[in-house]
Write a protein that holds these residues in place. Structure first.
Motif, short mmCIF file in Angstrom:
data_model
loop_
_atom_site.label_atom_id
_atom_site.label_comp_id
_atom_site.label_asym_id
_atom_site.label_seq_id
_atom_site.Cartn_x
_atom_site.Cartn_y
_atom_site.Cartn_z
N TYR A 24 26.83 6.13 15.63
CA TYR A 24 26.11 5.13 16.42
C TYR A 24 26.70 5.11 17.83
N ARG A 25 25.91 4.58 18.75
CA ARG A 25 26.38 4.36 20.10
C ARG A 25 26.19 2.88 20.43
N GLN A 26 27.19 2.30 21.06
CA GLN A 26 27.11 0.90 21.46
C GLN A 26 27.46 0.80 22.94
N SER A 27 26.44 0.54 23.75
CA SER A 27 26.67 0.33 25.17
C SER A 27 27.19 -1.08 25.38
N LEU A 28 27.81 -1.31 26.52
CA LEU A 28 28.48 -2.58 26.80
C LEU A 28 27.54 -3.76 26.57
N GLY A 29 27.96 -4.67 25.70
CA GLY A 29 27.19 -5.87 25.46
C GLY A 29 25.91 -5.68 24.66
N GLN A 30 25.75 -4.50 24.08
CA GLN A 30 24.52 -4.21 23.36
C GLN A 30 24.78 -4.05 21.86
N GLY A 31 23.69 -3.97 21.10
CA GLY A 31 23.80 -3.68 19.68
C GLY A 31 24.03 -2.20 19.45
N LEU A 32 24.03 -1.83 18.19
CA LEU A 32 24.28 -0.45 17.83
C LEU A 32 23.00 0.37 17.84
N ILE A 50 22.73 9.71 14.45
CA ILE A 50 22.54 10.78 13.48
C ILE A 50 23.15 10.39 12.15
N TYR A 51 22.62 10.95 11.08
CA TYR A 51 23.07 10.64 9.73
C TYR A 51 23.21 11.93 8.94
N PHE A 52 24.33 12.06 8.23
CA PHE A 52 24.59 13.17 7.32
C PHE A 52 24.70 12.63 5.90
N ALA A 96 19.84 18.28 5.05
CA ALA A 96 19.67 18.39 6.50
C ALA A 96 19.88 17.02 7.13
N PRO A 97 20.64 16.95 8.23
CA PRO A 97 20.91 15.66 8.84
C PRO A 97 19.66 15.03 9.46
N ASP A 98 19.67 13.72 9.52
CA ASP A 98 18.62 12.99 10.24
C ASP A 98 19.07 12.84 11.68
N LYS A 99 18.48 13.61 12.57
CA LYS A 99 18.88 13.64 13.97
C LYS A 99 17.97 12.80 14.85
N SER A 100 17.15 11.97 14.22
CA SER A 100 16.08 11.31 14.96
C SER A 100 16.56 10.37 16.06
N GLY A 101 17.82 9.95 16.00
CA GLY A 101 18.33 9.03 16.99
C GLY A 101 19.02 9.67 18.19
N LEU A 102 19.20 10.97 18.16
CA LEU A 102 19.89 11.63 19.28
C LEU A 102 19.05 11.48 20.54
N PHE A 106 23.10 16.09 23.19
CA PHE A 106 23.86 15.53 22.08
C PHE A 106 23.68 16.39 20.84
N SER A 107 24.76 16.68 20.15
CA SER A 107 24.68 17.40 18.89
C SER A 107 25.83 16.93 18.01
N ALA A 108 25.69 17.16 16.73
CA ALA A 108 26.76 16.78 15.80
C ALA A 108 26.76 17.75 14.65
N GLU A 109 27.93 17.96 14.13
CA GLU A 109 28.06 18.78 12.93
C GLU A 109 29.06 18.14 11.99
N ARG A 110 28.94 18.56 10.76
CA ARG A 110 29.85 18.05 9.75
C ARG A 110 30.31 19.24 8.92
N THR A 111 31.58 19.51 9.01
CA THR A 111 32.12 20.70 8.34
C THR A 111 32.67 20.34 6.98
N GLY A 112 32.30 21.13 5.98
CA GLY A 112 32.85 20.93 4.64
C GLY A 112 32.50 19.60 4.03
N GLY A 113 31.47 18.96 4.53
CA GLY A 113 31.06 17.68 3.98
C GLY A 113 32.02 16.55 4.25
N SER A 114 32.92 16.74 5.21
CA SER A 114 33.91 15.69 5.49
C SER A 114 33.92 15.33 6.97
N VAL A 115 34.81 15.94 7.72
CA VAL A 115 34.98 15.62 9.13
C VAL A 115 33.72 15.95 9.92
N SER A 116 33.40 15.07 10.87
CA SER A 116 32.24 15.29 11.73
C SER A 116 32.67 15.28 13.19
#
Lengths: 115, 115
Positions: free
Chosen positions: B35-43, B47-49, B54-60, B65-75
């Motif tokens: 999630y991203r939270q700008s100053l004084g704003q909500g979340l 992206i969701y893994f 396959a990840p849900d990238k609809s919020g990028l 912006f990109s994201a990956e998750r290796t080995g099902g753990s660290v992102s």
């Protein structure tokens, strides 16, 4: 489309009194979950309480209770016996039941507890 | 680990540079959210893994912006050619992934400032 609305940007409450934080939502999904999170000035997000759309009883967790009115699509958070440490931002959020992706958060309500 | 960890806790960068933000979820949690939270704003969902799906990238917000998750753990969330409007707190959360709607446990966030 899903939407969460928190209409109170800021709220004041006297210590030891109860306070209600409003949350209304909009969704066409029959199954969903509603959450409240607390965000102190330190920035961490702390889970408070969860209500499933099919739950018959209102959720309670210690001093927190969720006033769930499904027909009105409202999920207000009630904090009883407010404490100074309750001063924080409070966010209402909603997730679909069929997959926890894309949780939608409201804009938040900042609660100030007065001594 | 005991909770979700994120690194770095703070990052200051110059406009146009690339940044990488890391999230280490709770051990055993298969679902991971950014999630991203700008100053004084909500979340704002990014992206969701979930497991090997396959990840849900609809919020990028853009292809920077990109994201990956290796080995099902660290992102890792990567922002290329950073812009000043990317300045925000980037929050990571994880959940067990066993049920449709679950409590998300949040990390402390990475505060990104783009000069």
């Amino acid at each position: 489309a899903q939407k969460i609305t928190q209409t109170q940007p800021g709220m004041f409450v006297q210590e030891k009194e109860a306070v209600t934080l409003d949350c209304t939502y909009d969704t066409s999904d029959p199954s969903y979950g509603l959450f409240w999170y607390k965000q102190p000035s330190s920035g961490e997000m702390i889970f408070l309480i969860y209500q499933g759309s099919y739950d018959q009883q209102n959720a309670t967790e210690g001093r927190y209770s969720l006033n769930f009115q499904k027909a009105r699509k409202s999920a207000n958070l009630v904090i009883s016996a407010s404490q100074l440490g309750d001063s924080a931002m409070y966010f209402c959020a909603m997730s679909r039941f069929t997959g926890g992706f894309k949780t939608i958060f409201g804009a938040g309500t900042r609660l100030f507890v007065k001594a | 680990g005991a909770g979700v960890s994120q690194s770095p806790s703070n990052k200051v960068t110059e406009k146009g540079k690339d940044v990488e933000l890391r999230c280490d979820p709770i051990s055993g949690h298969t679902a991971l959210y950014w999630y991203r939270q700008s100053l004084g704003q909500g979340l704002e969902f990014l992206i969701y893994f979930q497991g090997n799906s396959a990840p849900d990238k609809s919020g990028l917000p853009s292809d920077r912006f990109s994201a990956e998750r290796t080995g099902g753990s660290v992102s890792t969330l990567t922002i290329q050619r950073t812009q000043q409007e990317d300045s925000a707190v980037y929050l990571c959360a994880s959940s067990s992934g066993l049920a449709g709607v679950e409590t998300q446990y949040f990390g402390p966030g990475t505060r990104l400032l783009v000069l």
